[in-house]
Design a protein around this motif. Structure first.
Motif, mmCIF file in Angstrom:
data_model
loop_
_atom_site.group_PDB
_atom_site.id
_atom_site.type_symbol
_atom_site.label_atom_id
_atom_site.label_comp_id
_atom_site.label_asym_id
_atom_site.label_seq_id
_atom_site.Cartn_x
_atom_site.Cartn_y
_atom_site.Cartn_z
ATOM 1 N N UNK A 137 0.838 -1.203 0.000
ATOM 2 C CA UNK A 137 0.000 0.000 0.000
ATOM 3 C C UNK A 137 0.874 1.253 0.000
ATOM 4 N N UNK A 138 1.929 1.243 0.836
ATOM 5 C CA UNK A 138 2.859 2.381 0.858
ATOM 6 C C UNK A 138 3.492 2.573 -0.513
ATOM 7 N N UNK A 139 3.782 1.451 -1.192
ATOM 8 C CA UNK A 139 4.344 1.534 -2.533
ATOM 9 C C UNK A 139 3.376 2.165 -3.516
ATOM 10 N N UNK A 140 2.075 1.843 -3.388
ATOM 11 C CA UNK A 140 1.075 2.420 -4.287
ATOM 12 C C UNK A 140 0.984 3.937 -4.102
ATOM 13 N N UNK A 141 0.974 4.380 -2.842
ATOM 14 C CA UNK A 141 0.930 5.821 -2.571
ATOM 15 C C UNK A 141 2.224 6.476 -3.058
ATOM 16 N N UNK A 142 3.333 5.786 -2.848
ATOM 17 C CA UNK A 142 4.620 6.288 -3.329
ATOM 18 C C UNK A 142 4.611 6.452 -4.840
ATOM 19 N N UNK A 143 4.100 5.439 -5.545
ATOM 20 C CA UNK A 143 4.051 5.505 -7.002
ATOM 21 C C UNK A 143 3.207 6.664 -7.499
ATOM 22 N N UNK A 144 2.064 6.900 -6.828
ATOM 23 C CA UNK A 144 1.178 7.992 -7.254
ATOM 24 C C UNK A 144 1.810 9.351 -7.009
ATOM 25 N N UNK A 145 2.271 9.593 -5.774
ATOM 26 C CA UNK A 145 2.835 10.908 -5.469
ATOM 27 C C UNK A 145 4.126 11.150 -6.239
ATOM 28 N N UNK A 146 4.871 10.084 -6.491
ATOM 29 C CA UNK A 146 6.090 10.226 -7.276
ATOM 30 C C UNK A 146 5.757 10.583 -8.721
ATOM 31 N N UNK A 147 4.692 9.999 -9.258
ATOM 32 C CA UNK A 147 4.332 10.271 -10.649
ATOM 33 C C UNK A 147 3.905 11.712 -10.849
ATOM 34 N N UNK A 148 3.055 12.224 -9.935
ATOM 35 C CA UNK A 148 2.482 13.554 -10.156
ATOM 36 C C UNK A 148 3.374 14.676 -9.666
ATOM 37 N N UNK A 149 4.413 14.347 -8.856
ATOM 38 C CA UNK A 149 5.228 15.443 -8.326
ATOM 39 C C UNK A 149 6.648 15.036 -7.949
ATOM 40 N N UNK A 150 7.061 13.801 -8.255
ATOM 41 C CA UNK A 150 8.378 13.287 -7.843
ATOM 42 C C UNK A 150 8.551 13.355 -6.325
ATOM 43 N N UNK A 151 7.453 13.133 -5.597
ATOM 44 C CA UNK A 151 7.510 13.249 -4.133
ATOM 45 C C UNK A 151 7.038 11.960 -3.479
ATOM 46 N N UNK A 152 7.763 10.891 -3.697
ATOM 47 C CA UNK A 152 7.380 9.617 -3.108
ATOM 48 C C UNK A 152 7.994 9.352 -1.754
ATOM 49 N N UNK A 153 8.722 10.319 -1.199
ATOM 50 C CA UNK A 153 9.461 10.102 0.040
ATOM 51 C C UNK A 153 8.642 9.755 1.266
ATOM 52 N N UNK A 154 7.615 10.561 1.633
ATOM 53 C CA UNK A 154 6.902 10.296 2.887
ATOM 54 C C UNK A 154 6.251 8.926 2.993
#
Length: 250
Positions: A137-154
């Motif tokens: 689940x954390x990976x899915x949120x990471x993938x989404x935020x990383x895609x739209x803003x390169x911000x998968x860190x949190x």
């Protein structure tokens, strides 16, 4: 687009900071570069410029951290990121520039809030390792935020911190995970027309500072107090994020 003094004054420091973050500090603060660029160019172009740079730095950081990662944790994030990237692709197809500005700005502010809350002890991180399902689940949120803003860190940090990894294993795991995630993002970015001749020209200008920053980051991972680096990046993120939200809403 002309790469004038205004653009260069933002782009070169942004590339250097992104390199330092990717090279030595878990990569999360590399997101500041996208927020900074989006202040002076359209946000879609900022995303297109930053992804190839991040991919180059990812390759440069694989060697010094080779096989020092937690394989299971990295796999959970990488597998989970795929549906998040798909969701990000669908959103990008219908979002205009102002929506992206507000989204990037909001994530910027929330990123700083997350880091401050974690450092102050206001945000609870489980002392026991979170389950693999939670990692997906954390990976899915990471993938989404990383895609739209390169911000998968949190979202990735929440999962990795629960595993009690040492500093170098944590860094190595993020290097491997985001190497895959950034490579996976490149395919839909290309189909969406995010990459252009102009973004390529900008990358040629910025790749040098990014690689210098990467080398500094690898060294600073051992020698530089994290507090100083993150204080600078958080101030930049708050300023850039607030301005993007204002611009997008008005």
């Amino acid at each position: 687009m002309e790469f004038d003094a205004t653009f260069l004054s933002v782009a070169i420091p942004a590339a250097f900071i992104a390199g330092v973050a990717k090279g030595g500090f878990g990569g999360g603060a590399a997101f500041v570069a996208t927020a900074m660029l989006a202040l002076v160019i359209p946000p879609g172009m900022a995303l297109g410029i930053m992804l190839p740079l991040l991919m180059v730095v990812d390759l440069a950081t694989l060697r010094p951290y080779w096989k020092r990662w937690d394989r299971d944790a990295a796999m959970a994030l990488m597998i989970g990121a795929v549906p998040g990237i798909v969701l990000g692709t669908l959103l990008y197809r219908v979002a205009n520039a102002d929506v992206l500005r507000v989204l990037i700005g909001t994530i910027s502010v929330l990123f700083v809030a997350f880091q401050v809350a974690r450092s102050r002890g206001w945000l609870y991180v489980s002392p026991k390792p979170l389950s693999k399902r939670t990692g997906l689940f954390a990976g899915a949120v990471t993938g989404f935020t990383s895609f739209v803003s390169h911000a998968g860190g949190p979202p990735s940090a929440m999962y990795l911190l629960s595993k009690g990894l040492d500093k170098t294993t944590y860094q190595s795991t993020t290097v491997l995970a985001f190497w895959f995630i950034n490579a996976a993002k490149a395919v839909p970015y290309a189909f969406l027309g995010v990459f252009t001749w102009e973004t390529f020209r900008a990358d040629l200008i910025m790749v040098g500072p990014a690689l210098v920053g990467c080398a500094v980051g690898v060294y600073a991972h051992r020698a530089m107090p994290e507090r100083i680096f993150f204080l600078i990046t958080y101030v930049l993120l708050l300023g850039a994020g607030g301005k993007l939200i204002l611009d997008g809403l008005t």
